[in-house]
Design a protein around this motif. Structure first.
Motif, PDB file in Angstrom:
ATOM      1  N   GLU A 142      77.494  51.791   3.671  1.00  0.00           N
ATOM      2  CA  GLU A 142      78.056  52.324   2.434  1.00  0.00           C
ATOM      3  C   GLU A 142      79.523  51.936   2.303  1.00  0.00           C
ATOM      4  O   GLU A 142      80.268  51.918   3.280  1.00  0.00           O
ATOM      5  CB  GLU A 142      77.931  53.851   2.400  1.00  0.00           C
ATOM      6  CG  GLU A 142      76.514  54.370   2.238  1.00  0.00           C
ATOM      7  CD  GLU A 142      75.991  54.244   0.817  1.00  0.00           C
ATOM      8  OE1 GLU A 142      76.777  53.812  -0.063  1.00  0.00           O
ATOM      9  OE2 GLU A 142      74.820  54.574   0.593  1.00  0.00           O
ATOM     10  N   SER A 143      79.929  51.617   1.089  1.00  0.00           N
ATOM     11  CA  SER A 143      81.323  51.316   0.791  1.00  0.00           C
ATOM     12  C   SER A 143      81.855  52.345  -0.184  1.00  0.00           C
ATOM     13  O   SER A 143      81.119  52.860  -1.026  1.00  0.00           O
ATOM     14  CB  SER A 143      81.450  49.911   0.200  1.00  0.00           C
ATOM     15  OG  SER A 143      81.020  48.933   1.119  1.00  0.00           O
ATOM     16  N   GLY A 144      83.135  52.623  -0.082  1.00  0.00           N
ATOM     17  CA  GLY A 144      83.767  53.592  -0.963  1.00  0.00           C
ATOM     18  C   GLY A 144      85.165  53.893  -0.462  1.00  0.00           C
ATOM     19  O   GLY A 144      85.857  53.006   0.046  1.00  0.00           O
ATOM     20  N   LEU A 145      85.597  55.131  -0.586  1.00  0.00           N
ATOM     21  CA  LEU A 145      86.898  55.555  -0.063  1.00  0.00           C
ATOM     22  C   LEU A 145      86.703  56.181   1.311  1.00  0.00           C
ATOM     23  O   LEU A 145      85.846  57.041   1.486  1.00  0.00           O
ATOM     24  CB  LEU A 145      87.544  56.555  -1.010  1.00  0.00           C
ATOM     25  CG  LEU A 145      87.812  56.044  -2.432  1.00  0.00           C
ATOM     26  CD1 LEU A 145      88.413  57.154  -3.287  1.00  0.00           C
ATOM     27  CD2 LEU A 145      88.737  54.830  -2.409  1.00  0.00           C
ATOM     28  N   LYS A 146      87.500  55.742   2.263  1.00  0.00           N
ATOM     29  CA  LYS A 146      87.356  56.198   3.652  1.00  0.00           C
ATOM     30  C   LYS A 146      88.386  57.283   3.940  1.00  0.00           C
ATOM     31  O   LYS A 146      89.592  57.059   3.787  1.00  0.00           O
ATOM     32  CB  LYS A 146      87.534  55.012   4.599  1.00  0.00           C
ATOM     33  CG  LYS A 146      87.102  55.273   6.024  1.00  0.00           C
ATOM     34  CD  LYS A 146      87.141  53.975   6.828  1.00  0.00           C
ATOM     35  CE  LYS A 146      86.584  54.178   8.225  1.00  0.00           C
ATOM     36  NZ  LYS A 146      86.568  52.907   8.994  1.00  0.00           N
ATOM     37  N   ILE A 147      87.909  58.464   4.340  1.00  0.00           N
ATOM     38  CA  ILE A 147      88.809  59.581   4.620  1.00  0.00           C
ATOM     39  C   ILE A 147      88.430  60.219   5.951  1.00  0.00           C
ATOM     40  O   ILE A 147      87.281  60.168   6.365  1.00  0.00           O
ATOM     41  CB  ILE A 147      88.765  60.652   3.506  1.00  0.00           C
ATOM     42  CG1 ILE A 147      87.366  61.248   3.390  1.00  0.00           C
ATOM     43  CG2 ILE A 147      89.208  60.052   2.177  1.00  0.00           C
ATOM     44  CD1 ILE A 147      87.276  62.427   2.428  1.00  0.00           C
ATOM     45  N   PRO A 148      89.395  60.857   6.649  1.00  0.00           N
ATOM     46  CA  PRO A 148      89.076  61.534   7.918  1.00  0.00           C
ATOM     47  C   PRO A 148      88.199  62.759   7.672  1.00  0.00           C
ATOM     48  O   PRO A 148      88.339  63.440   6.652  1.00  0.00           O
ATOM     49  CB  PRO A 148      90.450  61.949   8.473  1.00  0.00           C
ATOM     50  CG  PRO A 148      91.450  61.195   7.669  1.00  0.00           C
ATOM     51  CD  PRO A 148      90.831  60.922   6.340  1.00  0.00           C
TER      52      PRO A 148
END
Length: 465
Positions: free
Chosen positions: A319-325
């Protein structure tokens, strides 16, 4: 003469009234603000900030798989020295000569210089065909369809293979005619791909393979070479007769049951040998208490015709998108109201609701919507409206009393210097990060700044970065 007396005037000194110094006042205000800010920064809790960036998460499992093909080892019909007409991994038609048997080794040193030079040349028709393939590829190439490069490579390889096989056949025919030996040539009984390795696993099927077949410590493969002496009934070559092939991978029970539960019928596979990515039909096999994944392919067989084992990765999520902790994600409660109570009003096109006040009058109240809760319902911030507020349905007499709540997942955005809740939609995760959807209403965007530890702040709290 009368002497006159001078009149004395009593002059009193008055203090001047002081005027307000605006510059000094402003300086004092700024100084106090700086002092307070520094003190709050030094005494307050240090907040870690994370910059949101686009990214992806790939969840995969690596295995060593056993290749099963529709193939057979073709045995020699007599004894002698093998001389091959074809090259390794050549596609042939039924009736094509594959090898010849001679009673003695053929003297390859007798090949004329003309034959050697001719073998290095390409037929003008083949050259023109390859040039046409490349030109056609250049005219129709699109960057998003990069996989077409591999198709072009395969097409050119096939053209070159055909040319080299033709030269090889002519060359061997010349050697045979000059040798004076009684040489017998043998043709293939059917179409297929010729390979010159055998390992005794040619007859394996999905029903007959065993756990022992995965033990590479006892695996042996024999390479069949030109001018090799062969006994009658020994392997001459291997013939692969179908583009369909399978890779069997051992699975642990938990993974097998998860894949069964998710009803996975196709899966993306990355092959370590050449980093090629292929789609395969997938099924789970159970045999003698062990579990196996069966990957079925219908193309690219010739690329791995020499291999019996392949290291493969099953790409279960990509999956691609916004990466957040993960640590930045918190839950916050919102009021839930029916969607048909939402309307537009006031001096703008902002979303809002019609609220009945204490006097029984109805007035428009703007609110922020944070997404759908369930069918026909939306979530609104508890800062925008109070519990117990009575809403009036637009153009109707129906009412709804605020009270029902729902928890949403989100993060605290601090672009403006204070914590603002932003809802997130999680697409996938690994041990440390989430991939969330970009562009949601009241959601995150690339390069936003969020609190890395979401539980360390609260909504609307001023945050010092």
């Amino acid at each position: 003469m009368t002497s006159g007396k001078r009149k004395s005037t009593n002059i009193k000194t008055y203090k001047n009234k002081k005027e307000l110094n605006l510059g000094l006042l402003l300086f004092a205000v700024v100084f106090i603000y700086l002092v307070v800010t520094v003190v709050m920064y030094l005494t307050g809790e240090n907040i870690s900030v994370y910059e949101v960036r686009k990214g992806s998460i790939v969840k995969d499992n690596s295995y060593t798989g056993l290749i099963i093909r529709q193939e057979s080892a073709v045995m020699t019909e007599a004894a002698g020295y093998i001389n091959y007409y074809q090259n390794e991994n050549t596609k042939v038609k039924a009736g094509t000569y594959i090898y010849a048997l001679s009673p003695e080794k053929l003297d390859t040193s007798k090949a004329s210089e003309e034959d050697t030079a001719a073998a290095a040349e390409l037929n003008p028709e083949i050259q023109a065909g390859i040039i046409f393939q490349i030109q056609n590829f250049n005219e129709n190439y699109h960057p998003e369809d990069f996989s077409a490069v591999y198709s072009l490579k395969n097409e050119i390889s096939a053209s070159l293979q055909e040319a080299f096989s033709s030269r090889c056949t002519d060359h061997l025919s010349t050697l045979i005619s000059e040798s004076g030996f009684d040489v017998t040539s043998y043709a293939t009984p059917q179409d297929g791909v010729v390979a010159f390795t055998v390992d005794g696993y040619e007859s394996l099927t999905k029903d007959t393979f065993t756990k022992e077949n995965f033990d590479r410590s006892v695996y042996e493969s024999t390479v069949l070479s030109d001018q090799m002496k062969a006994e009658q009934g020994s392997p001459a070559y291997r013939l692969i007769t179908s583009e369909n092939w399978s890779v069997i991978v051992p699975l642990d029970k938990e993974t097998a049951e998860d894949l069964k539960k998710e009803e996975v019928t196709s899966i993306r596979v990355r092959i370590d040998k050449d980093s090629e990515t292929l789609w395969a039909d997938f099924s789970v096999l159970s045999k003698d208490g062990d579990y196996y994944g069966c990957l079925d392919f219908d193309n690219s067989m010739i690329r791995y015709a020499e291999d019996r084992y392949l290291n493969v990765e099953l790409i279960l999520e990509d999956e691609s998108g916004l990466k957040i902790p993960k640590s930045s994600v918190v839950e916050e409660k919102f009021f839930v109201i029916p969607e048909d109570y939402i309307t537009n009003g006031g001096n703008s096109s902002s979303d809002g609701v019609m609220v009945k006040n204490k006097n029984g009058e109805v007035e428009f109240h703007a609110i922020d919507i944070y997404g759908s809760a369930e069918d026909g319902e939306v979530c609104v911030s508890r800062d925008d409206i109070k519990e117990g507020t009575v809403l009036v349905k637009p153009e109707a007499s129906e009412t709804y009393t605020i009270g029902k709540t729902k928890s949403l997942q989100g993060v605290y955005n601090i672009n403006k210097g204070y914590a603002v809740f932003k809802r997130v939609t999680i697409l996938c995760e690994n041990d440390e990060y989430y991939i969330v959807r970009e562009g949601d209403s009241y959601g995150l965007y690339n390069y936003d700044h969020i609190v890395q530890n979401g539980s360390s702040v609260s909504s609307e709290e001023v945050v010092f970065q």
